[in-house]
Write a protein that holds these residues in place. Structure first.
Motif, PDB file in Angstrom:
ATOM      1  N   GLU A  28      62.625  -9.428 -62.143  1.00  0.00           N
ATOM      2  CA  GLU A  28      62.746 -10.207 -63.374  1.00  0.00           C
ATOM      3  C   GLU A  28      63.959  -9.720 -64.176  1.00  0.00           C
ATOM      4  N   ASP A  29      64.656 -10.676 -64.769  1.00  0.00           N
ATOM      5  CA  ASP A  29      65.636 -10.343 -65.805  1.00  0.00           C
ATOM      6  C   ASP A  29      64.904 -10.579 -67.128  1.00  0.00           C
TER       7      ASP A  29
ATOM      8  N   GLY B 297      66.983 -12.850 -69.457  1.00  0.00           N
ATOM      9  CA  GLY B 297      67.417 -14.104 -68.851  1.00  0.00           C
ATOM     10  C   GLY B 297      68.655 -14.731 -69.466  1.00  0.00           C
TER      11      GLY B 297
ATOM     12  N   GLU C 111      64.880 -17.024 -53.878  1.00  0.00           N
ATOM     13  CA  GLU C 111      65.930 -16.466 -54.719  1.00  0.00           C
ATOM     14  C   GLU C 111      66.342 -17.572 -55.687  1.00  0.00           C
ATOM     15  N   LYS C 112      66.468 -17.247 -56.950  1.00  0.00           N
ATOM     16  CA  LYS C 112      66.779 -18.284 -57.944  1.00  0.00           C
ATOM     17  C   LYS C 112      68.061 -19.028 -57.579  1.00  0.00           C
TER      18      LYS C 112
ATOM     19  N   ARG D  50      67.120  -5.876 -65.284  1.00  0.00           N
ATOM     20  CA  ARG D  50      66.352  -6.002 -64.047  1.00  0.00           C
ATOM     21  C   ARG D  50      65.093  -5.144 -64.085  1.00  0.00           C
TER      22      ARG D  50
ATOM     23  N   GLU E 160      63.306 -14.231 -66.953  1.00  0.00           N
ATOM     24  CA  GLU E 160      63.651 -15.117 -65.830  1.00  0.00           C
ATOM     25  C   GLU E 160      63.394 -14.367 -64.521  1.00  0.00           C
TER      26      GLU E 160
ATOM     27  N   THR F  11      64.199 -13.675 -60.813  1.00  0.00           N
ATOM     28  CA  THR F  11      65.398 -13.944 -60.004  1.00  0.00           C
ATOM     29  C   THR F  11      65.113 -13.911 -58.497  1.00  0.00           C
ATOM     30  N   THR F  12      64.164 -13.077 -58.061  1.00  0.00           N
ATOM     31  CA  THR F  12      63.760 -13.138 -56.648  1.00  0.00           C
ATOM     32  C   THR F  12      62.251 -12.913 -56.554  1.00  0.00           C
TER      33      THR F  12
END
Ligand code: IPD
Ligand code: CA
Ligand code: CA
Length: 290
Positions: free
Chosen positions: A126-127, A130, A154-155, A99, A136, A138-139
């Motif tokens: 971000e992750d 991912g 939110e993903k 994160r 990826e 994520t929010t």
């Protein structure tokens, strides 16, 4: 004929009864609000400084840095293990490798500096690795202090304006579409490329807008206010939250080749599925013999 899409408020659907709208994370929302309040005060001051001999330049740089510090402190306090990538302060690695915050404390600096009331704060999570080993988002939250509008996503759970579900515009004809873009400026961007794309797109559409905050451009695509958007050279903090907003509102976001590499290639094309494919054809044609 394509039915005229209704206004944003009507397009954004209220949460179904019983459906819980969680909202942006409390740390995200409260830090954006706090920084937003400070920016609003500074913006009022900037309007006064327009006519002073010194101009508002240094003052705005300070306001920008202060906004990032406010957001950073609040986010790091809420999630001490997350990494942090901000426009002003550079990257900080966190203990949690899955994160990191990506923050633009003031998107639309040129507007702010000139007293033009259109700017935002962008905060994404971000992750970095991912699900498929690819970064990826994520929010995402794009907050516009002057209108107190929070666009958030939110993903896998949708995109929202306050508690109204967002959908991208349903227009299918380029001739009815308003498309936003970012125009290169002194020291930034590729004028030749932008001119080629402009030359291919402008004759086909109802209008072009350059409002000066990429984060809000994308949030407005998610809200159906704009039918599409293209810009190259954007940094992750300009567009991370906005990309998730568009995708979660049912839109498509790619690079100019049409692949899911917009952030990595610093080329961004966003729209609903039909317009995305039409715009992508125009871009591909314009850039073919570059
Ligand atoms: C800028 C804005 C603008 C875009 C520029 C960005 P800043 O960010 O998003 O719309 O065209 O490329 O640099 O400097 O105002 O944070
Ligand atoms: Ca920015
Ligand atoms: Ca900025």
């Amino acid at each position: 004929m394509t039915p005229a899409p209704s206004a944003t408020a009507a397009r954004a659907r209220s949460a179904a009864p019983g459906h819980h709208v969680s909202g942006p994370g409390p740390a995200q929302a409260s830090s954006a609000r706090r920084a937003g309040r400070a920016l609003l005060k500074d913006f009022a001051e900037v309007e006064q400084l327009q006519v002073s001999t010194k101009g508002p330049g240094d003052f705005v740089t300070r306001a920008d840095r202060q906004a990032e510090q406010t957001i950073r402190e609040a986010l790091m306090e809420a999630r001490p293990s997350y990494g942090f990538l901000g426009e002003e302060g550079g990257p900080v690695e966190g203990e949690d490798p899955t994160r990191r915050w990506i923050v633009d404390p003031l998107d639309g600096t040129t507007n702010f500096l000139h007293g033009i009331p259109h700017f935002s704060i962008s905060i994404a999570v971000e992750d970095p690795h991912g699900a498929q080993g690819k970064p990826e988002i994520t929010t995402g939250l794009v907050y516009q202090p002057l209108t107190d509008e929070s666009f958030w996503a939110e993903k896998g759970r949708g995109a929202w304006l306050q508690d109204q579900r967002l959908r991208v515009s349903s227009r299918r004809d380029l001739s009815e579409s308003v498309i936003a873009t970012g125009i290169p400026f002194m020291g930034h961007g590729n004028f030749v490329e932008w001119n080629r794309i402009f030359g291919a797109v402008a004759p086909e559409i109802a209008g072009i807008r350059r409002l000066g905050s990429a984060a809000l451009d994308l949030a407005w695509v998610a809200a159906g206010r704009f039918d599409g958007f293209w810009e190259s050279g954007l940094q992750p903090w300009d567009c991370a939250a906005g990309i998730l907003l568009v995708k979660e509102a049912g839109g498509f976001v790619t690079d100019y080749r049409g692949t899911d590499m917009a952030i990595e290639r610093k080329q961004l094309l966003a729209a609903n599925d039909v317009l995305h494919s039409r715009l992508h054809k125009l871009l591909a044609g314009a850039l073919r013999n570059q």
